[in-house]
Design a protein around this motif. Structure first.
Motif, PDB file in Angstrom:
ATOM      1  N   PRO A 232      54.332  69.624  13.400  1.00 43.35           N
ATOM      2  CA  PRO A 232      52.798  68.571  13.867  1.00 43.35           C
ATOM      3  C   PRO A 232      51.832  67.750  14.698  1.00 43.35           C
ATOM      4  O   PRO A 232      53.383  66.619  14.250  1.00 43.35           O
ATOM      5  CB  PRO A 232      52.273  68.816  12.614  1.00 43.35           C
ATOM      6  CG  PRO A 232      53.563  68.694  11.507  1.00 43.35           C
ATOM      7  CD  PRO A 232      54.854  68.905  12.135  1.00 43.35           C
ATOM      8  N   VAL A 234      50.376  64.218  14.918  1.00 40.16           N
ATOM      9  CA  VAL A 234      50.425  63.234  13.087  1.00 40.16           C
ATOM     10  C   VAL A 234      50.120  62.008  14.671  1.00 40.16           C
ATOM     11  O   VAL A 234      50.400  61.546  14.797  1.00 40.16           O
ATOM     12  CB  VAL A 234      51.558  62.718  12.184  1.00 40.16           C
ATOM     13  CG1 VAL A 234      51.098  61.279  11.089  1.00 40.16           C
ATOM     14  CG2 VAL A 234      52.474  64.413  12.270  1.00 40.16           C
ATOM     15  N   HIS A 236      49.059  58.628  15.431  1.00 40.46           N
ATOM     16  CA  HIS A 236      49.458  57.094  15.381  1.00 40.46           C
ATOM     17  C   HIS A 236      48.206  55.694  15.883  1.00 40.46           C
ATOM     18  O   HIS A 236      47.469  56.309  16.419  1.00 40.46           O
ATOM     19  CB  HIS A 236      50.392  57.034  16.521  1.00 40.46           C
ATOM     20  CG  HIS A 236      50.877  55.358  16.351  1.00 40.46           C
ATOM     21  ND1 HIS A 236      50.978  54.165  16.665  1.00 40.46           N
ATOM     22  CD2 HIS A 236      52.350  54.978  15.861  1.00 40.46           C
ATOM     23  CE1 HIS A 236      51.117  52.927  16.000  1.00 40.46           C
ATOM     24  NE2 HIS A 236      52.397  53.696  15.525  1.00 40.46           N
ATOM     25  N   LYS A 245      42.364  65.093  14.800  1.00 40.02           N
ATOM     26  CA  LYS A 245      42.808  65.918  13.365  1.00 40.02           C
ATOM     27  C   LYS A 245      44.621  65.702  13.664  1.00 40.02           C
ATOM     28  O   LYS A 245      45.277  66.271  14.933  1.00 40.02           O
ATOM     29  CB  LYS A 245      41.937  66.809  13.123  1.00 40.02           C
ATOM     30  CG  LYS A 245      41.737  67.314  12.412  1.00 40.02           C
ATOM     31  CD  LYS A 245      40.971  68.432  12.274  1.00 40.02           C
ATOM     32  CE  LYS A 245      42.042  69.847  11.850  1.00 40.02           C
ATOM     33  NZ  LYS A 245      41.159  71.008  12.274  1.00 40.02           N
ATOM     34  N   GLN A 246      45.133  65.788  12.534  1.00 40.65           N
ATOM     35  CA  GLN A 246      46.323  66.246  12.544  1.00 40.65           C
ATOM     36  C   GLN A 246      47.047  67.427  12.518  1.00 40.65           C
ATOM     37  O   GLN A 246      45.807  69.014  11.938  1.00 40.65           O
ATOM     38  CB  GLN A 246      46.927  65.359  11.218  1.00 40.65           C
ATOM     39  CG  GLN A 246      46.777  66.437  10.484  1.00 40.65           C
ATOM     40  CD  GLN A 246      47.802  65.898   8.974  1.00 40.65           C
ATOM     41  OE1 GLN A 246      48.197  64.600   8.933  1.00 40.65           O
ATOM     42  NE2 GLN A 246      48.349  66.249   7.719  1.00 40.65           N
ATOM     43  N   ALA A 273      58.435  65.412  11.087  1.00 44.39           N
ATOM     44  CA  ALA A 273      56.505  65.322  11.249  1.00 44.39           C
ATOM     45  C   ALA A 273      56.194  66.736   9.742  1.00 44.39           C
ATOM     46  O   ALA A 273      55.587  66.037   9.136  1.00 44.39           O
ATOM     47  CB  ALA A 273      56.654  66.142  12.759  1.00 44.39           C
ATOM     48  N   THR A 276      56.454  65.309   7.019  1.00 46.48           N
ATOM     49  CA  THR A 276      55.273  64.346   6.419  1.00 46.48           C
ATOM     50  C   THR A 276      54.094  64.668   5.954  1.00 46.48           C
ATOM     51  O   THR A 276      53.621  63.972   5.547  1.00 46.48           O
ATOM     52  CB  THR A 276      55.586  63.277   7.955  1.00 46.48           C
ATOM     53  OG1 THR A 276      56.638  62.520   8.100  1.00 46.48           O
ATOM     54  CG2 THR A 276      54.032  62.244   8.514  1.00 46.48           C
ATOM     55  N   ILE A 277      53.886  65.945   6.949  1.00 46.45           N
ATOM     56  CA  ILE A 277      52.141  65.960   6.327  1.00 46.45           C
ATOM     57  C   ILE A 277      52.375  66.419   5.189  1.00 46.45           C
ATOM     58  O   ILE A 277      51.567  66.900   5.001  1.00 46.45           O
ATOM     59  CB  ILE A 277      51.840  67.041   7.439  1.00 46.45           C
ATOM     60  CG1 ILE A 277      52.268  67.897   8.360  1.00 46.45           C
ATOM     61  CG2 ILE A 277      51.637  66.390   8.749  1.00 46.45           C
ATOM     62  CD1 ILE A 277      51.371  69.246   8.917  1.00 46.45           C
ATOM     63  N   TYR A 309      54.371  58.058  15.313  1.00 44.30           N
ATOM     64  CA  TYR A 309      53.298  58.461  14.120  1.00 44.30           C
ATOM     65  C   TYR A 309      53.467  57.782  13.216  1.00 44.30           C
ATOM     66  O   TYR A 309      54.538  57.646  12.312  1.00 44.30           O
ATOM     67  CB  TYR A 309      53.513  59.886  13.951  1.00 44.30           C
ATOM     68  CG  TYR A 309      54.291  60.957  13.363  1.00 44.30           C
ATOM     69  CD1 TYR A 309      54.636  60.944  12.025  1.00 44.30           C
ATOM     70  CD2 TYR A 309      55.523  61.380  14.236  1.00 44.30           C
ATOM     71  CE1 TYR A 309      55.938  61.393  11.306  1.00 44.30           C
ATOM     72  CE2 TYR A 309      56.464  62.328  13.514  1.00 44.30           C
ATOM     73  CZ  TYR A 309      56.460  61.906  12.542  1.00 44.30           C
ATOM     74  OH  TYR A 309      57.655  62.529  11.640  1.00 44.30           O
ATOM     75  N   ASP A 310      52.019  57.934  12.256  1.00 41.83           N
ATOM     76  CA  ASP A 310      51.734  57.317  10.987  1.00 41.83           C
ATOM     77  C   ASP A 310      51.961  57.709   9.801  1.00 41.83           C
ATOM     78  O   ASP A 310      53.408  59.581   9.676  1.00 41.83           O
ATOM     79  CB  ASP A 310      50.469  57.528  10.592  1.00 41.83           C
ATOM     80  CG  ASP A 310      49.828  56.474  11.516  1.00 41.83           C
ATOM     81  OD1 ASP A 310      50.635  55.511  12.433  1.00 41.83           O
ATOM     82  OD2 ASP A 310      48.072  56.421  11.505  1.00 41.83           O
ATOM     83  N   ASN A 311      53.035  57.132   8.927  1.00 34.43           N
ATOM     84  CA  ASN A 311      53.669  57.492   7.183  1.00 34.43           C
ATOM     85  C   ASN A 311      54.734  58.382   7.334  1.00 34.43           C
ATOM     86  O   ASN A 311      54.745  58.898   6.720  1.00 34.43           O
ATOM     87  CB  ASN A 311      52.092  58.807   6.835  1.00 34.43           C
ATOM     88  CG  ASN A 311      51.156  57.742   6.970  1.00 34.43           C
ATOM     89  OD1 ASN A 311      51.493  57.010   6.260  1.00 34.43           O
ATOM     90  ND2 ASN A 311      49.979  58.251   7.253  1.00 34.43           N
ATOM     91  N   LYS A 312      55.409  57.978   9.382  1.00 35.35           N
ATOM     92  CA  LYS A 312      57.027  58.967   9.269  1.00 35.35           C
ATOM     93  C   LYS A 312      57.988  58.499   7.603  1.00 35.35           C
ATOM     94  O   LYS A 312      57.956  56.836   7.198  1.00 35.35           O
ATOM     95  CB  LYS A 312      57.846  58.705  10.254  1.00 35.35           C
ATOM     96  CG  LYS A 312      58.738  59.174  10.703  1.00 35.35           C
ATOM     97  CD  LYS A 312      58.990  58.667  11.810  1.00 35.35           C
ATOM     98  CE  LYS A 312      60.953  59.106  11.600  1.00 35.35           C
ATOM     99  NZ  LYS A 312      60.807  57.589  12.666  1.00 35.35           N
TER     100      LYS A 312
END
Ligand code: SAH
Length: 346
Positions: A232, A234, A236, A245-246, A273, A276-277, A309-312
């Motif tokens: 996906p 994600v 950053h 949107k992710q 990824a 991550t989501i 990307y964020d929150n990896k």
């Protein structure tokens, strides 16, 4: 719109672009379940219950490119840049070998420090020390000559996601100095030279539509990649796509099943990824038809810095912890991690 072509796909028929498009826009949980079941049957026939692991070494987050989605794009002045020395890379391989990895993936931004000479040294050292291991490169676009020299030095595989098979979409995700045609040229060169080649794309990237996804599926059907990385999108926070949107985990899994059915022998990672989501994203990916995991082997000190990307996830643990965690997760769904190079069986 043509009829929902799920049966035709499951029976092994190649779909038209319009049919792929309606397969995607007609998503339902029931269709996803049917396709996942067929994808698992096909995977099992070829690979059994084995899940292949690749040790991912993130060698540098310097990058000359400015891809709009990517956290290590050159315009991101907040990225804390690093690169690994040859010694550090070999230490990661030493650790990985002990943990049972038989493939090492060197991935990074397009960093001019890694000339052919530097990379050839690193590849030869790894292959000299660990001749039973495969070396995979994921270092972006280079010339035919450069790819050839790295292959001759012993590199076995190359991952270069095509990102999207639609030229106009490609141009919306990348600055004008990057071109769709060059990306495709690279993939064709890699194949011609003799690498096992991986392509792939993000699911839910900005401006993606069922139509652009249909082109991705057609490309995969025709190119028959050895590997195909999809995960996906994600966002950053320090990129132009920060507020987009992710991507969706369900659509990612649906596409994993479809890709397995389109080309059954493909090596298909269930990506970080996806993990991550969704906390069970990697398990869900495997249950949709993926058969590869790429745990992080990078030194813990740099992991947070390779922030595409964020929150990896998995940026705090030691490699051994990551591997144990994945081993448990796979056991919980009846799969075993293989100590094996994990080459494609075609
Ligand atoms: N520089 C190399 C490696 C790129 S990083 C190359 O060009 O191939 C590997 C992949 O991460 C990219 O191909 C891209 O598809 C994915 N990626 C980058 N940014 C992302 C984001 N924000 N969300 C999800 N995946 C991303």
């Amino acid at each position: 719109m043509s009829d929902f072509p799920i049966k035709k796909l499951m029976d092994g028929g190649a779909l038209s672009l319009e049919e792929y498009e309606s397969l995607i826009s007609g998503y339902s949980d029931e269709a996803a379940e049917l396709l996942a079941k067929r994808a698992l049957e096909l995977k099992k026939e070829i690979y059994g219950d084995a899940v292949f692991v690749r040790g991912l070494i993130e060698i540098s987050n310097y990058c000359k490119n400015d891809c709009l989605y990517c956290g290590i794009r050159r315009s991101n002045k907040n990225a804390d840049r690093y690169r690994l020395s040859e010694e550090q890379i070999i230490e990661c391989c030493d650790e990985g070998y002990k943990l049972g990895f038989r493939t090492f993936v060197l991935q990074g931004g397009e960093d001019a420090y890694y000339t052919d000479e530097v990379l050839i040294g690193i590849i030869k050292t790894i292959k000299g020390k660990y001749p039973d291991c495969a070396v995979t490169l994921s270092l972006g676009e280079r010339s035919y000559e450069s790819y050839k020299r790295l292959f001759d030095a012993g590199a076995d595989r190359y991952l270069l996601r095509h990102e999207t098979a639609d030229k106009e979409h490609y141009e919306k995700l990348h600055p004008s100095e990057l071109s769709f045609d060059n990306r495709m040229r690279c993939l064709k060169d890699l194949r011609k030279i003799g690498y096992q080649v991986g392509c792939g794309f993000m699911v839910g990237s900005p401006y993606q539509t069922p139509k652009t996804l249909a082109k991705d599926l057609k490309f995969i059907e025709e190119f028959k990649p050895d590997m195909c990385g999809i995960g996906p999108f994600v966002p950053h926070h320090d990129t132009p796509f920060a507020h987009e949107k992710q991507g969706s985990a369900k659509l990612t899994c649906y596409l994993l099943s479809i890709i397995r059915i389109i080309y059954p022998p493909v090596l298909l990672p269930s990506t970080t990824a996806l993990g991550t989501i969704d906390p069970y994203g990697r398990e869900k990916g495997i249950l949709a038809g993926a058969n590869v995991l790429m745990p992080n082997l990078s030194p813990v000190s740099v992991r947070k810095k390779y922030e595409l990307y964020d929150n990896k996830i998995c940026t705090g643990e030691e490699s051994a912890q990551c591997k144990n965690c994945l081993e448990q997760r796979m056991l919980s769904i009846g799969c075993k991690l293989a100590v094996d190079r994990g080459d494609i069986k075609k």
